[in-house]
Design an enzyme around this catalytic site. Structure first.
Site, PDB file in Angstrom:
ATOM      1  N   GLY A  92      52.366  10.662 -22.312  1.00 58.01           N
ATOM      2  CA  GLY A  92      53.790  10.958 -22.412  1.00 58.01           C
ATOM      3  C   GLY A  92      54.614   9.772 -21.938  1.00 58.01           C
ATOM      4  O   GLY A  92      54.074   8.841 -21.332  1.00 58.01           O
ATOM      5  N   GLN A  94      56.590   9.602 -19.514  1.00 56.95           N
ATOM      6  CA  GLN A  94      56.501   9.489 -18.053  1.00 56.95           C
ATOM      7  C   GLN A  94      55.057   9.595 -17.557  1.00 56.95           C
ATOM      8  O   GLN A  94      54.792  10.077 -16.454  1.00 56.95           O
ATOM      9  CB  GLN A  94      57.392  10.546 -17.391  1.00 56.95           C
ATOM     10  CG  GLN A  94      58.864  10.193 -17.399  1.00 56.95           C
ATOM     11  CD  GLN A  94      59.155   8.872 -16.685  1.00 56.95           C
ATOM     12  OE1 GLN A  94      58.460   8.475 -15.745  1.00 56.95           O
ATOM     13  NE2 GLN A  94      60.185   8.171 -17.127  1.00 56.95           N
ATOM     14  N   SER A  95      54.104   9.138 -18.355  1.00 60.62           N
ATOM     15  CA  SER A  95      52.695   9.214 -17.958  1.00 60.62           C
ATOM     16  C   SER A  95      52.393   8.364 -16.722  1.00 60.62           C
ATOM     17  O   SER A  95      52.657   7.159 -16.708  1.00 60.62           O
ATOM     18  CB  SER A  95      51.831   8.743 -19.128  1.00 60.62           C
ATOM     19  OG  SER A  95      50.528   8.422 -18.694  1.00 60.62           O
ATOM     20  N   ASN A  96      51.813   9.012 -15.702  1.00 58.73           N
ATOM     21  CA  ASN A  96      51.361   8.276 -14.513  1.00 58.73           C
ATOM     22  C   ASN A  96      50.159   7.413 -14.859  1.00 58.73           C
ATOM     23  O   ASN A  96      49.996   6.315 -14.328  1.00 58.73           O
ATOM     24  CB  ASN A  96      50.946   9.258 -13.414  1.00 58.73           C
ATOM     25  CG  ASN A  96      52.098  10.115 -12.951  1.00 58.73           C
ATOM     26  OD1 ASN A  96      53.112   9.597 -12.501  1.00 58.73           O
ATOM     27  ND2 ASN A  96      51.952  11.426 -13.076  1.00 58.73           N
ATOM     28  N   CYS A  98      49.480   5.954 -17.719  1.00 61.74           N
ATOM     29  CA  CYS A  98      49.881   4.740 -18.433  1.00 61.74           C
ATOM     30  C   CYS A  98      50.494   3.724 -17.470  1.00 61.74           C
ATOM     31  O   CYS A  98      50.211   2.526 -17.563  1.00 61.74           O
ATOM     32  CB  CYS A  98      50.867   5.091 -19.551  1.00 61.74           C
ATOM     33  SG  CYS A  98      50.057   5.977 -20.912  1.00 61.74           S
TER      34      CYS A  98
END
Ligand SMILES: *Cc1c(COP(=O)(O)O)cnc(C)c1O
Length: 352
Positions: A92, A94-96, A98
């Site tokens: 997403g 806001q992926s942690n 990534c």
């Protein structure tokens, strides 16, 4: 490394009652380990239930912090061993995962290409801001296209690098596969050492589950360590119980095939609770923001609204409902995610 190897060898032998060697994949040290295990005594007293302990995996690093770093230690090592110079992954906006991958790549001198689900945000914030600062190349893909074509997009991106003469390594969503499983499989000996040092009898270990790898690694690790009566519960933050049971079982099967070939497969119990997902992935209601405020004010610990606060709400609700009456000590693995809090700032301003 050797110490860990011997210990894993020992704990695994206990279950199978035979001596076998398991080749543990190499890892690149990225995380500050071991992380602290601390009691939340004011909160526990106010709930009147079991003593709650927090495994502070939000402290694995500052900017790279969270559970993904334990998985990335193994994944970055594998990518380097294959002479890859670029890591590709997805999630997403806001992926942690990534964000942690982008920063780990910068630290290791690797390129990073992120495939993010959704439109490019008008304002860079939270995780995507940090990923951008780390120099990641970002492709934003509309949600419907992302859902239907993710694997094609990932392999196409990998091929584009190949054409340019660069080896790119694709990390699946949340780094949850048989290699990423090692992250939390190998966190189990660390937890058991915590328990011994603190003279603790722990009945239950729990965490948020989003792509399944953290929960699967913990479940398999405790299973192999002989703690077969330990409740290892994953509180789902998106898909339902059946999805996670299937996903974790598949990852564990692949783990056995790759790392213990020819050995009998012994499956752990996969205990998934899907009652606290709320409106879906990344959708949080007032009860989620209330639990964030509660823990921040009572213990000075910050949870995130996408993963940890939903799981913590699950734990607190089960305690309040009397569903954990048999549990004396419960460990909640704080998997990080603090940067994902800031894009939700408006949900808090309403409360103040
Ligand atoms: C990814 C993530 C999780 C879930 O871990 P999985 O291994 O993907 O199930 C939990 N908490 C945070 C903060 C995360 O970023």
């Amino acid at each position: 490394m050797w110490a860990t190897l011997t210990r894993l060898h020992l704990i695994i032998s206990k279950v199978f009652r035979l001596s076998m060697t398991i080749s543990i994949p190499a890892k690149v040290p990225l995380a500050a380990l071991p992380t602290p295990l601390v009691p939340l005594d004011r909160l526990s007293a106010s709930l009147g239930g079991p003593r709650i302990w927090l495994k502070r995996d939000d402290l694995t690093h500052t900017s790279m912090s969270g559970n993904k770093l334990r998985k990335l230690e193994f994944i970055v090592a594998e990518a380097l061993s294959q002479s890859c110079t670029v890591l590709i992954t997805c999630g997403g906006v806001q992926s942690n995962h990534c964000r942690a991958t982008a920063l780990a790549c910068a630290q290791q001198g690797l390129g990073c290409h992120l495939i993010l689900r959704g439109e490019k945000p008008k304002e860079l914030d939270g995780n995507v801001l940090l990923a951008k600062l780390a120099g990641a190349i970002i492709t934003f893909v509309p949600a419907d296209q992302y859902t239907s074509q993710l694997s094609t997009i990932l392999s196409q991106t990998q091929d584009d690098y190949q054409v340019k003469g660069q080896n790119a390594f694709v990390i699946p969503t949340g780094a949850s596969d048989e290699l990423g499983l090692w992250g939390y499989y190998s966190a189990v000996p660390e937890l058991i050492e915590d328990f011994q040092r603190l003279d603790l009898n722990v009945d239950m270990v729990c965490c948020a589950t989003g792509s399944g790898g953290t929960h699967a690694g913990l479940a398999l690790g405790f299973h192999h360590s002989g703690h077969t009566d330990m409740i290892v519960r994953g509180y789902a933050v998106c898909d339902n119980r059946h999805y996670f049971e299937k996903k974790a079982a598949e990852d564990i099967q692949r783990w056995y095939q790759r790392y213990l070939p020819g050995q009998p497969m012994s499956m752990p119990t996969l205990d998934v609770n899907d009652q606290y997902i709320g409106g879906g992935y990344g959708v949080a209601g007032p009860e989620v923001f209330a639990v964030i405020s509660l823990l921040a004010a009572k213990e000075g610990v910050i949870l995130d609204p996408v993963y940890t606060a939903k799981a913590f709400l699950g734990l607190v609700s089960q305690i309040r409902n009397g569903e954990l009456a048999q549990v004396k000590n419960v460990v909640f693995v704080h998997t990080g995610g603090v940067f994902g809090l800031f894009p939700f700032r408006r949900s808090f301003s309403e409360a103040f």
